[in-house]
Design a protein around this motif. Structure first.
Motif, PDB file in Angstrom:
ATOM      1  N   THR A   1       0.839  -1.206   0.000  1.00  0.00           N
ATOM      2  CA  THR A   1       0.000   0.000   0.000  1.00  0.00           C
ATOM      3  C   THR A   1       0.871   1.251   0.000  1.00  0.00           C
ATOM      4  N   LEU A   2       1.923   1.241   0.808  1.00  0.00           N
ATOM      5  CA  LEU A   2       2.844   2.384   0.795  1.00  0.00           C
ATOM      6  C   LEU A   2       3.557   2.494  -0.547  1.00  0.00           C
ATOM      7  N   LEU A   3       3.867   1.363  -1.152  1.00  0.00           N
ATOM      8  CA  LEU A   3       4.542   1.361  -2.443  1.00  0.00           C
ATOM      9  C   LEU A   3       3.644   1.881  -3.556  1.00  0.00           C
ATOM     10  N   SER A   4       2.338   1.744  -3.395  1.00  0.00           N
ATOM     11  CA  SER A   4       1.406   2.240  -4.416  1.00  0.00           C
ATOM     12  C   SER A   4       1.423   3.759  -4.526  1.00  0.00           C
ATOM     13  N   ALA A   5       2.088   4.416  -3.603  1.00  0.00           N
ATOM     14  CA  ALA A   5       2.219   5.881  -3.678  1.00  0.00           C
ATOM     15  C   ALA A   5       3.095   6.305  -4.856  1.00  0.00           C
ATOM     16  N   LEU A   6       3.813   5.377  -5.432  1.00  0.00           N
ATOM     17  CA  LEU A   6       4.597   5.710  -6.622  1.00  0.00           C
ATOM     18  C   LEU A   6       3.697   6.032  -7.809  1.00  0.00           C
ATOM     19  N   VAL A   7       2.495   5.491  -7.806  1.00  0.00           N
ATOM     20  CA  VAL A   7       1.546   5.744  -8.892  1.00  0.00           C
ATOM     21  C   VAL A   7       0.588   6.873  -8.516  1.00  0.00           C
ATOM     22  N   VAL A   8       0.000   6.776  -7.317  1.00  0.00           N
ATOM     23  CA  VAL A   8      -0.921   7.807  -6.817  1.00  0.00           C
ATOM     24  C   VAL A   8      -0.324   8.333  -5.516  1.00  0.00           C
ATOM     25  N   PRO A   9       0.259   9.540  -5.539  1.00  0.00           N
ATOM     26  CA  PRO A   9       0.954  10.039  -4.348  1.00  0.00           C
ATOM     27  C   PRO A   9       0.100  10.117  -3.079  1.00  0.00           C
ATOM     28  N   MET A  10      -1.193  10.333  -3.190  1.00  0.00           N
ATOM     29  CA  MET A  10      -2.048  10.392  -1.998  1.00  0.00           C
ATOM     30  C   MET A  10      -2.187   9.032  -1.320  1.00  0.00           C
ATOM     31  N   MET A  11      -1.831   7.967  -1.998  1.00  0.00           N
ATOM     32  CA  MET A  11      -1.872   6.640  -1.383  1.00  0.00           C
ATOM     33  C   MET A  11      -0.830   6.519  -0.273  1.00  0.00           C
ATOM     34  N   PHE A  12       0.156   7.404  -0.272  1.00  0.00           N
ATOM     35  CA  PHE A  12       1.117   7.409   0.824  1.00  0.00           C
ATOM     36  C   PHE A  12       0.412   7.790   2.131  1.00  0.00           C
ATOM     37  N   VAL A  13      -0.458   8.772   2.069  1.00  0.00           N
ATOM     38  CA  VAL A  13      -1.228   9.184   3.251  1.00  0.00           C
ATOM     39  C   VAL A  13      -2.159   8.045   3.681  1.00  0.00           C
ATOM     40  N   VAL A  14      -2.812   7.427   2.710  1.00  0.00           N
ATOM     41  CA  VAL A  14      -3.695   6.295   3.007  1.00  0.00           C
ATOM     42  C   VAL A  14      -2.885   5.162   3.627  1.00  0.00           C
ATOM     43  N   GLY A  15      -1.709   4.882   3.052  1.00  0.00           N
ATOM     44  CA  GLY A  15      -0.847   3.828   3.582  1.00  0.00           C
ATOM     45  C   GLY A  15      -0.382   4.106   4.996  1.00  0.00           C
TER      46      GLY A  15
END
Length: 146
Positions: A86-100
């Motif tokens: 999930t944290l790695l998915s922030a490479l595609v959608v940066p807001m996924m870092f916050v979600v992660g």
């Protein structure tokens, strides 16, 4: 012993809480997959919108599978893998870092607090088991009137 584990059996309350976290996380990941597909579709030179959707749906399905496997010793390990992906998915959608980060914080909190709750429940069950020597099935003591 550290309450934050990476492999092993957890208590009943803990694995239920962890499964709940993964269930909610799957919804957010599936919505993130739709966002990634839409972002990629708006780029004229990018043909990877379907790939982003498939990978995102796969990660969301992995969340659901991991939630179902929380009773197994390696279910917690699979949950940690989901957190990392999930944290790695922030490479595609940066807001996924916050979600992660949000779900990682929930994950660790559930591991720590869940272990404390399971320990307290075990302590109470052990204490109640010792005091039930003169109790009926309904928990009340037998009374003999003379």
């Amino acid at each position: 012993m550290s309450p934050t584990i990476f492999y092993g059996q957890t208590g009943k309350f803990t694995f239920r809480m962890l499964a709940t976290v993964l269930g909610g996380q799957s919804i957010c990941i599936l919505l993130g997959a739709l966002v990634a597909r839409a972002i990629a579709a708006t780029d004229q030179g990018s043909g990877s919108s379907t790939a982003y959707l498939v990978v995102g749906v796969g990660l969301g399905a992995l969340c659901i599978v991991a939630a179902g496997l929380m009773r197994r010793p390696w279910g917690v390990t699979l949950g940690w893998v989901v957190q990392a992906l999930t944290l790695l998915s922030a490479l595609v959608v940066p807001m996924m870092f916050v979600v992660g980060l949000f779900f990682l914080a929930l994950w660790v909190t559930c591991l720590v607090k869940g272990a404390k709750v399971d320990a307290e429940m075990a302590r109470r069950e052990a204490a109640a088991g010792g005091s039930e020597a003169g109790a009926d099935d309904d928990g009340t003591a037998d009374r003999v009137d003379g």
